[in-house]
Design a protein around this motif. Structure first.
Motif, PDB file in Angstrom:
ATOM      1  N   TYR A 200       0.837  -1.207   0.000  1.00  0.00           N
ATOM      2  CA  TYR A 200       0.000   0.000   0.000  1.00  0.00           C
ATOM      3  C   TYR A 200       0.867   1.250   0.000  1.00  0.00           C
ATOM      4  O   TYR A 200       0.626   2.201  -0.760  1.00  0.00           O
ATOM      5  CB  TYR A 200      -0.923  -0.022   1.220  1.00  0.00           C
ATOM      6  CG  TYR A 200      -1.873   1.157   1.304  1.00  0.00           C
ATOM      7  CD1 TYR A 200      -2.507   1.664   0.176  1.00  0.00           C
ATOM      8  CD2 TYR A 200      -2.130   1.768   2.545  1.00  0.00           C
ATOM      9  CE1 TYR A 200      -3.387   2.742   0.271  1.00  0.00           C
ATOM     10  CE2 TYR A 200      -3.001   2.842   2.650  1.00  0.00           C
ATOM     11  CZ  TYR A 200      -3.625   3.331   1.496  1.00  0.00           C
ATOM     12  OH  TYR A 200      -4.487   4.399   1.589  1.00  0.00           O
ATOM     13  N   ALA A 201       1.911   1.258   0.818  1.00  0.00           N
ATOM     14  CA  ALA A 201       2.800   2.417   0.892  1.00  0.00           C
ATOM     15  C   ALA A 201       3.510   2.647  -0.443  1.00  0.00           C
ATOM     16  O   ALA A 201       3.660   3.789  -0.892  1.00  0.00           O
ATOM     17  CB  ALA A 201       3.823   2.214   2.005  1.00  0.00           C
ATOM     18  N   LYS A 267      -1.640  12.667   3.939  1.00  0.00           N
ATOM     19  CA  LYS A 267      -2.034  11.268   4.053  1.00  0.00           C
ATOM     20  C   LYS A 267      -0.908  10.335   3.621  1.00  0.00           C
ATOM     21  O   LYS A 267      -0.677   9.283   4.250  1.00  0.00           O
ATOM     22  CB  LYS A 267      -3.291  10.985   3.233  1.00  0.00           C
ATOM     23  CG  LYS A 267      -3.788   9.553   3.408  1.00  0.00           C
ATOM     24  CD  LYS A 267      -5.143   9.309   2.771  1.00  0.00           C
ATOM     25  CE  LYS A 267      -5.599   7.868   3.005  1.00  0.00           C
ATOM     26  NZ  LYS A 267      -6.925   7.591   2.405  1.00  0.00           N
ATOM     27  N   THR A 268      -0.231  10.692   2.543  1.00  0.00           N
ATOM     28  CA  THR A 268       0.891   9.861   2.090  1.00  0.00           C
ATOM     29  C   THR A 268       1.972   9.806   3.157  1.00  0.00           C
ATOM     30  O   THR A 268       2.563   8.746   3.410  1.00  0.00           O
ATOM     31  CB  THR A 268       1.478  10.404   0.772  1.00  0.00           C
ATOM     32  OG1 THR A 268       0.458  10.412  -0.234  1.00  0.00           O
ATOM     33  CG2 THR A 268       2.637   9.548   0.284  1.00  0.00           C
ATOM     34  N   LEU A 269       2.229  10.939   3.816  1.00  0.00           N
ATOM     35  CA  LEU A 269       3.203  10.963   4.909  1.00  0.00           C
ATOM     36  C   LEU A 269       2.782  10.055   6.060  1.00  0.00           C
ATOM     37  O   LEU A 269       3.611   9.343   6.648  1.00  0.00           O
ATOM     38  CB  LEU A 269       3.391  12.388   5.424  1.00  0.00           C
ATOM     39  CG  LEU A 269       4.396  13.270   4.682  1.00  0.00           C
ATOM     40  CD1 LEU A 269       4.384  14.669   5.256  1.00  0.00           C
ATOM     41  CD2 LEU A 269       5.799  12.674   4.756  1.00  0.00           C
ATOM     42  N   GLU A 270       1.500  10.058   6.396  1.00  0.00           N
ATOM     43  CA  GLU A 270       0.992   9.198   7.465  1.00  0.00           C
ATOM     44  C   GLU A 270       1.215   7.727   7.116  1.00  0.00           C
ATOM     45  O   GLU A 270       1.622   6.928   7.973  1.00  0.00           O
ATOM     46  CB  GLU A 270      -0.496   9.456   7.683  1.00  0.00           C
ATOM     47  CG  GLU A 270      -0.804  10.822   8.303  1.00  0.00           C
ATOM     48  CD  GLU A 270      -2.308  11.062   8.398  1.00  0.00           C
ATOM     49  OE1 GLU A 270      -3.075  10.134   8.074  1.00  0.00           O
ATOM     50  OE2 GLU A 270      -2.709  12.176   8.786  1.00  0.00           O
ATOM     51  N   ILE A 271       0.932   7.377   5.877  1.00  0.00           N
ATOM     52  CA  ILE A 271       1.090   5.983   5.444  1.00  0.00           C
ATOM     53  C   ILE A 271       2.566   5.583   5.474  1.00  0.00           C
ATOM     54  O   ILE A 271       2.928   4.490   5.943  1.00  0.00           O
ATOM     55  CB  ILE A 271       0.509   5.793   4.026  1.00  0.00           C
ATOM     56  CG1 ILE A 271      -1.005   6.034   4.049  1.00  0.00           C
ATOM     57  CG2 ILE A 271       0.831   4.408   3.478  1.00  0.00           C
ATOM     58  CD1 ILE A 271      -1.637   6.144   2.685  1.00  0.00           C
ATOM     59  N   MET A 272       3.444   6.478   4.992  1.00  0.00           N
ATOM     60  CA  MET A 272       4.874   6.172   4.996  1.00  0.00           C
ATOM     61  C   MET A 272       5.410   6.087   6.416  1.00  0.00           C
ATOM     62  O   MET A 272       6.285   5.247   6.717  1.00  0.00           O
ATOM     63  CB  MET A 272       5.638   7.234   4.199  1.00  0.00           C
ATOM     64  CG  MET A 272       5.355   7.233   2.694  1.00  0.00           C
ATOM     65  SD  MET A 272       5.601   5.614   1.898  1.00  0.00           S
ATOM     66  CE  MET A 272       7.315   5.291   2.288  1.00  0.00           C
TER      67      MET A 272
END
Length: 386
Positions: A200-201, A267-272
């Motif tokens: 997902y990341a 959001k991308t930062l949270e996932i990473m």
């Protein structure tokens, strides 16, 4: 030997001659040149007289004779020594593959000076229908002829009048455009959200940054500035598959413009960050480590292939996107979202974000986006103004 008559297989008559032009000073053997294909004895006699005059004027030196005997294969090996010093190992691997598997088997034995534009055009036409990359083989062969002209093996490049074939191999071309719209991308990422965190990341970062495949594999955790919401892109992973082995190595980005610092959404930062907490630790600090330091190029490809098998028929429109298509998706959606918010398309900003050295590449993607906007305008006009 003065001109003599001979017959072709179809019975037509032609004229030929052979002329002595000297002796090899080492072996003492005679050196002769043969000319064939003249349609009349007069035509052959004129050519014979001209070569006699050239012989008397010392035109046929050992050096000039050696140049005349240079074949495509001989020239390739000479060119390769210089070319290998100027390109990355991944580029060299690809070039060697084109020559050894396609170009040299077809034309390697031919003498460079004897090859005509017509012959090259026929060869390129054949390659273009034989394989999707056939036109590219021609581009690499053209480089060789330019090298021959530079070193005065030929004085006129026969490739100058060769044109791109009208018929090309389309067996592997996609039936749909290789990028997703915003609604499709949402469904695409929803699928990967149900899979493993690394998967997902990977796809979230790829779709929301537009990184190249080699760039995302080369990332280390030090490249992320979570506080300032920035990502530094300054390296890439290359493939060297010469000598029947495949080696991954760290290299510079594709162009100078590819070295860049780009912003990342929340959001991308949270996932990473979530992935960072569980990511396997490695000495190299690579974000997606693999057996040989970096995750293999084929791993994300296999993820995509598995997705295509698992997706229901209602999601068939997602099955055509490739990893590079997600880079295209990122750029297209940047243009679309800018237009949706009533802003002008930030072409230079998108160019910088994607690391394009030439804005022309960015403009090609912009054309796709504006074509979609035109479709929306047409729908509005067809419905009429209220």
């Amino acid at each position: 030997m003065k001109p003599q008559k001979y017959k072709l297989k179809n019975g037509e008559e032609r004229w030929q001659f052979q002329i002595f032009i000297g002796r090899n000073p080492i072996t003492g053997k005679q050196i002769k040149k043969t000319r064939m294909g003249f349609k009349s004895p007069i035509e052959a006699t004129i050519a014979y007289a001209k070569m006699l005059e050239e012989r008397q004027n010392g035109v046929y030196t050992l050096e000039s004779l050696a140049v005349e005997r240079v074949t495509i294969e001989t020239l390739y090996h000479q060119w390769h020594e210089e070319y290998a010093q100027s390109v990355e190992a991944s580029t060299l691997s690809k070039t060697e593959s084109y020559y050894n598997n396609h170009i040299l088997p077809d034309i390697g034995a031919r003498k460079v000076r004897e090859i005509t534009s017509g012959e090259l055009q026929s060869l390129l036409n054949k390659w273009a229908t034989q394989a999707k990359s056939g036109v590219v083989w021609g581009q690499y062969l053209k480089q060789l002829f330019s090298y021959a002209q530079l070193h005065e093996i030929i004085f006129k490049n026969p490739f100058d009048v060769v044109t791109r074939p009208k018929q090309v191999n389309t067996s592997r071309e996609r039936k749909q455009e290789n990028f997703l719209n915003s609604e499709q991308l949402t469904r695409f990422l929803n699928y990967w959200e149900t899979k493993t965190v690394p998967q997902y990341a990977y796809f979230r970062l790829l779709a929301y940054t537009g990184l190249r495949r080699g760039e995302i594999l080369a990332l280390t955790w030090d490249d992320f500035d979570f506080d300032r919401k920035l990502l530094t892109v300054n390296k890439s992973v290359g493939l060297d598959y010469r000598n029947k082995t495949t080696n991954m190595y760290l290299k510079q980005t594709k162009t100078g413009a590819s070295n860049r610092v780009i912003s990342i959404d929340n959001k991308t930062l949270e996932i990473m960050n979530a992935y960072h907490l569980i990511a396997p630790k490695s000495m190299s600090n690579v974000v997606w480590p693999g057996k040989h330091t970096y995750m293999d190029f084929n791993v994300p490809e296999r993820w995509i292939q598995k997705m295509r098998k698992e997706l229901p028929d209602s999601d068939n429109d997602l099955k055509y996107v490739t990893l590079h298509g997600l880079r295209h998706t990122h750029a297209t959606l940047l243009f679309e979202q800018a237009a949706r918010h009533g802003k002008s398309a930030p072409i230079k900003a998108v160019q910088k974000r994607l690391g394009h050295a030439d804005v022309a590449m960015t403009l090609q993607i912009y054309t796709h986006a504006t074509n979609r906007e035109n479709d929306i305008v047409n729908d509005i006009l067809n419905d009429g103004f209220d």
